[in-house]
Structures are given as structure tokens and as C-alpha cells.
Design a protein around this motif. Structure first.
Motif, PDB file in Angstrom:
ATOM      1  N   HIS A  94      -5.844  -5.137  -5.100  1.00  0.00           N
ATOM      2  CA  HIS A  94      -5.021  -4.241  -6.208  1.00  0.00           C
ATOM      3  C   HIS A  94      -4.845  -3.114  -6.019  1.00  0.00           C
ATOM      4  N   TRP A  95      -4.193  -3.178  -4.439  1.00  0.00           N
ATOM      5  CA  TRP A  95      -3.739  -1.629  -4.237  1.00  0.00           C
ATOM      6  C   TRP A  95      -2.583  -0.844  -4.597  1.00  0.00           C
ATOM      7  N   ALA A  96      -1.769  -1.930  -5.296  1.00  0.00           N
ATOM      8  CA  ALA A  96      -0.534  -1.384  -5.977  1.00  0.00           C
ATOM      9  C   ALA A  96      -0.874  -0.601  -7.053  1.00  0.00           C
ATOM     10  N   ARG A  97      -2.152  -0.616  -7.887  1.00  0.00           N
ATOM     11  CA  ARG A  97      -2.511   0.058  -8.957  1.00  0.00           C
ATOM     12  C   ARG A  97      -3.276   1.427  -8.381  1.00  0.00           C
ATOM     13  N   THR A  98      -3.325   1.563  -7.230  1.00  0.00           N
ATOM     14  CA  THR A  98      -4.084   3.187  -6.921  1.00  0.00           C
ATOM     15  C   THR A  98      -3.108   3.777  -6.232  1.00  0.00           C
ATOM     16  N   ALA A  99      -3.906   4.936  -5.801  1.00  0.00           N
ATOM     17  CA  ALA A  99      -3.158   5.726  -5.067  1.00  0.00           C
ATOM     18  C   ALA A  99      -2.684   5.427  -3.793  1.00  0.00           C
ATOM     19  N   ALA A 100      -3.151   4.187  -3.130  1.00  0.00           N
ATOM     20  CA  ALA A 100      -2.754   3.472  -1.989  1.00  0.00           C
ATOM     21  C   ALA A 100      -1.266   3.122  -2.103  1.00  0.00           C
ATOM     22  N   ALA A 101      -0.924   2.922  -3.239  1.00  0.00           N
ATOM     23  CA  ALA A 101       0.509   2.272  -3.234  1.00  0.00           C
ATOM     24  C   ALA A 101       1.570   3.426  -2.909  1.00  0.00           C
ATOM     25  N   ALA A 102       1.459   4.733  -2.965  1.00  0.00           N
ATOM     26  CA  ALA A 102       2.296   5.583  -2.464  1.00  0.00           C
ATOM     27  C   ALA A 102       2.692   5.507  -0.883  1.00  0.00           C
ATOM     28  N   PRO A 103       4.128   5.204  -0.732  1.00  0.00           N
ATOM     29  CA  PRO A 103       4.505   5.355   0.533  1.00  0.00           C
ATOM     30  C   PRO A 103       4.211   6.617   1.496  1.00  0.00           C
ATOM     31  N   PHE A 104       4.382   6.419   2.738  1.00  0.00           N
ATOM     32  CA  PHE A 104       4.255   7.659   3.365  1.00  0.00           C
ATOM     33  C   PHE A 104       5.715   8.141   3.514  1.00  0.00           C
ATOM     34  N   GLY A 105       6.104   9.275   3.119  1.00  0.00           N
ATOM     35  CA  GLY A 105       7.296  10.190   3.434  1.00  0.00           C
ATOM     36  C   GLY A 105       7.596  10.543   4.903  1.00  0.00           C
ATOM     37  N   LEU A 106       8.696   9.880   5.362  1.00  0.00           N
ATOM     38  CA  LEU A 106       9.120  10.296   6.669  1.00  0.00           C
ATOM     39  C   LEU A 106      10.635  10.868   6.639  1.00  0.00           C
ATOM     40  N   ARG A 107      10.729  12.227   6.967  1.00  0.00           N
ATOM     41  CA  ARG A 107      11.916  13.083   6.858  1.00  0.00           C
ATOM     42  C   ARG A 107      12.384  13.386   8.121  1.00  0.00           C
ATOM     43  N   ALA A 153       9.029 -11.534 -12.002  1.00  0.00           N
ATOM     44  CA  ALA A 153      10.569 -11.301 -12.223  1.00  0.00           C
ATOM     45  C   ALA A 153      10.970  -9.852 -12.337  1.00  0.00           C
ATOM     46  N   GLY A 154      11.518  -9.426 -11.308  1.00  0.00           N
ATOM     47  CA  GLY A 154      11.917  -8.099 -11.514  1.00  0.00           C
ATOM     48  C   GLY A 154      11.005  -6.946 -11.105  1.00  0.00           C
ATOM     49  N   THR A 155       9.823  -7.624 -10.654  1.00  0.00           N
ATOM     50  CA  THR A 155       8.703  -6.488 -10.141  1.00  0.00           C
ATOM     51  C   THR A 155       8.857  -6.485  -8.582  1.00  0.00           C
ATOM     52  N   HIS A 156       8.581  -4.970  -8.353  1.00  0.00           N
ATOM     53  CA  HIS A 156       8.400  -4.652  -6.805  1.00  0.00           C
ATOM     54  C   HIS A 156       7.443  -3.913  -6.545  1.00  0.00           C
ATOM     55  N   LEU A 157       6.932  -4.023  -5.189  1.00  0.00           N
ATOM     56  CA  LEU A 157       5.858  -3.094  -4.657  1.00  0.00           C
ATOM     57  C   LEU A 157       6.626  -2.061  -3.834  1.00  0.00           C
ATOM     58  N   PRO A 158       5.944  -0.746  -3.832  1.00  0.00           N
ATOM     59  CA  PRO A 158       6.620   0.193  -3.291  1.00  0.00           C
ATOM     60  C   PRO A 158       6.694  -0.082  -1.778  1.00  0.00           C
ATOM     61  N   PRO A 159       7.462   0.611  -0.936  1.00  0.00           N
ATOM     62  CA  PRO A 159       7.604   0.310   0.380  1.00  0.00           C
ATOM     63  C   PRO A 159       6.465   1.049   1.174  1.00  0.00           C
ATOM     64  N   ALA A 160       6.217   0.942   2.308  1.00  0.00           N
ATOM     65  CA  ALA A 160       5.246   1.530   3.086  1.00  0.00           C
ATOM     66  C   ALA A 160       5.779   2.799   3.719  1.00  0.00           C
ATOM     67  N   VAL A 161       6.924   3.024   4.019  1.00  0.00           N
ATOM     68  CA  VAL A 161       7.644   4.198   4.192  1.00  0.00           C
ATOM     69  C   VAL A 161       8.925   4.697   3.597  1.00  0.00           C
ATOM     70  N   GLU A 162       8.842   5.955   2.985  1.00  0.00           N
ATOM     71  CA  GLU A 162      10.208   6.200   2.360  1.00  0.00           C
ATOM     72  C   GLU A 162      10.715   7.160   3.302  1.00  0.00           C
ATOM     73  N   LEU A 163      11.871   6.588   3.773  1.00  0.00           N
ATOM     74  CA  LEU A 163      12.684   7.403   4.827  1.00  0.00           C
ATOM     75  C   LEU A 163      13.747   8.650   4.259  1.00  0.00           C
ATOM     76  N   GLY A 164      13.941   9.589   4.758  1.00  0.00           N
ATOM     77  CA  GLY A 164      14.721  10.702   4.236  1.00  0.00           C
ATOM     78  C   GLY A 164      15.462  11.468   5.208  1.00  0.00           C
ATOM     79  N   PHE A 165      16.044  12.300   4.777  1.00  0.00           N
ATOM     80  CA  PHE A 165      16.797  13.213   5.731  1.00  0.00           C
ATOM     81  C   PHE A 165      16.640  14.695   5.444  1.00  0.00           C
ATOM     82  N   VAL A 166      16.660  15.233   6.401  1.00  0.00           N
ATOM     83  CA  VAL A 166      16.517  16.863   6.300  1.00  0.00           C
ATOM     84  C   VAL A 166      17.770  17.569   7.061  1.00  0.00           C
ATOM     85  N   ILE A 167      18.537  18.207   6.193  1.00  0.00           N
ATOM     86  CA  ILE A 167      20.130  18.460   6.673  1.00  0.00           C
ATOM     87  C   ILE A 167      20.137  20.119   6.268  1.00  0.00           C
TER      88      ILE A 167
END
Length: 306
Positions: A94-107, A153-167
Motif C-alpha cells: 500500500h505504498w501509494a498511501r504513504t510518503a513513499a509515493a512521492a517521486p524523486f525530483g530530478l532537475r 478507472a481514471g486513477t494513476h500512481l505517481p511516477p518514480a522520478v519527476e524530471l524538471g529543468f533549471v534555466i
């Protein structure tokens, strides 16, 4: 440099942007966020394993950072995803209900060279191409970087990595280069965007902050237009109290200073380089795991401002 400094008594900026109710909750956790500054895959892996929330990945940090190779970015996504998968496995079914659901942010830092932040047309094209190709890579690696559909229906699990950019880009007279920033945001395929410490070289912080909010920038990395975040605390407080891009405090921030900085400014996010001691400027800026572990424990224990 900065002719007009934003202070906590500058209410006019509240008109620039409004909070996005559709923004993922993991981007605004109910604690202080730690973003590390790293220049290699090992630094990304350690940051994800030891509990940092995000890592900014650049090359050549001795020159304040340049764009890493696309191969390095791909390997960094794999490394971060492996650590997140391990964390979620330990959390159980049940990791999706815990803090483990947060992806790691890679910028990923997009900066074609060291030096100033005024870029010619060739450099601008290179930056746009880097963002476009890395955004394409993220789509190709969607099993790690995109929410995953579930049986419901219509439900999604968070990604493992949230990719972003630093500009960051400025005009010759010290304003935000709105044209180039707009193009970079448009090429990012909806990924979160941070405007880096070029902000601290702007002629007017209030003007720049308003411009960035209007251009769709999500975060501003800043020391408050001062040599260190502690010295720029008044400006940081004004930014943090305004509706607009989230403020990431940077510049001489150390773990032991975070509680006082948060109390003085109200910032909820800090950025720091946690490199091993004794490294020469030309050496790889390796991340110190013991220092990182201590920083995570110290910073995550700091109460977030109300």
C-alpha cells in the motif's frame, strides 16, 4: 545589479500568479524540502537513497554548472528510479498511501557555458535543443517519469522520478530574457521549471519575480540578491510571502542554519551542495554521504512555516 529589492511589505506581487489547484501534492510537502546540487550519477543516487527530495544535476560545478550530457541524464533517471522502487518495496503493497509515493525530483541544469547569463542566438538554440531532447527522453522513459495507470478507472500512481529543468537567461540590461525563457518553458513538455541564480543578477527582483510568474516558471532559486541567503533574508521573506513561483533558498546555506533561515524568511525549500571536504576546484565534486544523511535528518526535522 539590483536597483529595487523585494521585501515582505511588497503586496503588489500577489497579483501575478495564483496557486494551481491541480498541482501534485508532492511538490508542496508539509515539511522543509531539501534539494541537493550534484554533478554526477552517484550524487543523484545518494540523494534519492538517503532521503533528499530533489537533486539538481549539472556538469562542471567548478564553473557554477553546465548542461550534463543526455547519456548522464538517462543514467540518472535510472539511478533515481531504482532507489524509489526500493523505497516503495520496503513500504509494502500500500505504498501509494504513504510518503513513499512521492517521486524523486530530478532537475536538469540547462546552461551552455559558465560566465554571465546573457546568451546569443546560437547559445539560445542550444538551450532550446537540450530541453527538447531531454523532454523527449523523459517521454521515452515514461515508465519512470510519468504517472502509471492502475486498474481503477481514471486513477494513476505517481511516477518514480519527476524530471524538471533549471534555466536562466537575462538581457544585456539585466532583465529576464522573456523570449528565451518562454521558449524554454514551452519546450519542457509540462515539466516543472526552476529559474536559477541568474535571478540574483537581475536589475530588479520584484520585476523579475513578476515576469517569471507570468512565464510559467514554478520555482526561483535565489539568495535574495545577496552573497548568501542569510544576507538576503529580507528579500527572501518578501518573495516567500508572495503568490508566485516557490522560493528555493540557496547560497551558503548549511544544515545547522536552516531553522533560523526558515524562521526569518518563511521559505519552505533549501538548496545546498554537500560535497566531500578537501576537493580541489578541478576535481569531481563528489557528494559526501555522511554529510547528506546528516543534512536530511536535520532539515526534515525543522518545522515548516504555517
Amino acid at each position: 545589479m539590483n536597483a529595487t529589492r523585494l521585501t515582505s511589505s511588497a503586496p503588489s506581487l500577489r497579483r501575478h500568479t495564483t496557486a494551481n489547484p491541480l498541482e501534485p501534492t508532492w511538490r508542496r510537502p508539509e515539511r522543509i524540502v531539501l534539494e541537493t546540487c550534484v554533478e554526477d550519477i552517484e550524487g543523484v543516487r545518494l540523494s534519492a537513497r538517503l532521503g533528499a527530495d530533489r537533486a539538481e544535476l549539472g556538469d562542471n560545478l567548478a564553473a557554477s554548472g553546465t548542461t550534463p550530457s543526455i547519456g548522464t541524464v538517462e543514467a540518472a533517471i535510472f539511478a533515481a528510479a531504482e532507489q524509489v522502487d526500493e523505497r516503495r518495496a520496503l513500504a509494502g503493497a500500500h505504498w501509494a498511501r504513504t510518503a513513499a509515493a512521492a517521486p524523486f525530483g530530478l532537475r536538469v541544469l540547462i546552461r551552455p557555458r559558465g560566465g554571465d547569463y546573457v546568451y546569443d542566438s546560437d547559445e539560445g538554440r542550444a538551450m532550446i535543443a537540450d530541453v527538447r531532447r531531454i523532454a523527449t527522453l523523459a517521454r521515452e522513459m515514461s515508465e519512470f517519469t510519468r504517472p502509471q495507470a492502475t486498474g481503477g478507472a481514471g486513477t494513476h500512481l505517481p511516477p518514480a522520478v519527476e524530471l524538471g529543468f533549471v534555466i536562466g537567461a537575462l538581457t544585456a540590461d539585466g532583465a529576464v530574457d522573456r523570449g528565451l525563457v518562454r521558449l524554454l518553458v514551452n519546450m519542457a513538455d509540462g515539466a516543472p521549471i526552476t529559474f536559477h541564480r541568474a535571478f540574483d543578477s537581475c536589475r530588479d527582483t520584484a520585476e523579475a519575480y513578476g515576469d517569471l510568474g507570468g512565464l510559467g516558471v514554478d520555482y526561483v532559486l535565489t539568495s535574495g540578491a545577496a552573497p548568501t541567503a542569510a544576507e538576503g533574508a529580507e528579500v527572501l521573506a518578501g518573495l516567500a510571502s508572495s503568490q508566485g513561483p516557490a522560493v528555493i533558498a540557496a547560497g551558503g546555506v548549511r544544515p545547522a542554519d536552516v531553522a533560523g533561515l526558515v524562521e526569518r524568511t518563511g521559505v519552505r525549500e533549501v538548496h545546498m551542495r554537500l560535497a566531500r571536504a578537501g576537493l580541489e576546484p578541478g576535481e569531481p565534486q563528489r557528494t559526501d554521504p555522511d554529510l547528506l544523511r546528516s543534512a536530511v535528518e536535520t532539515i526534515h526535522a525543522v518545522p515548516a512555516p504555517a
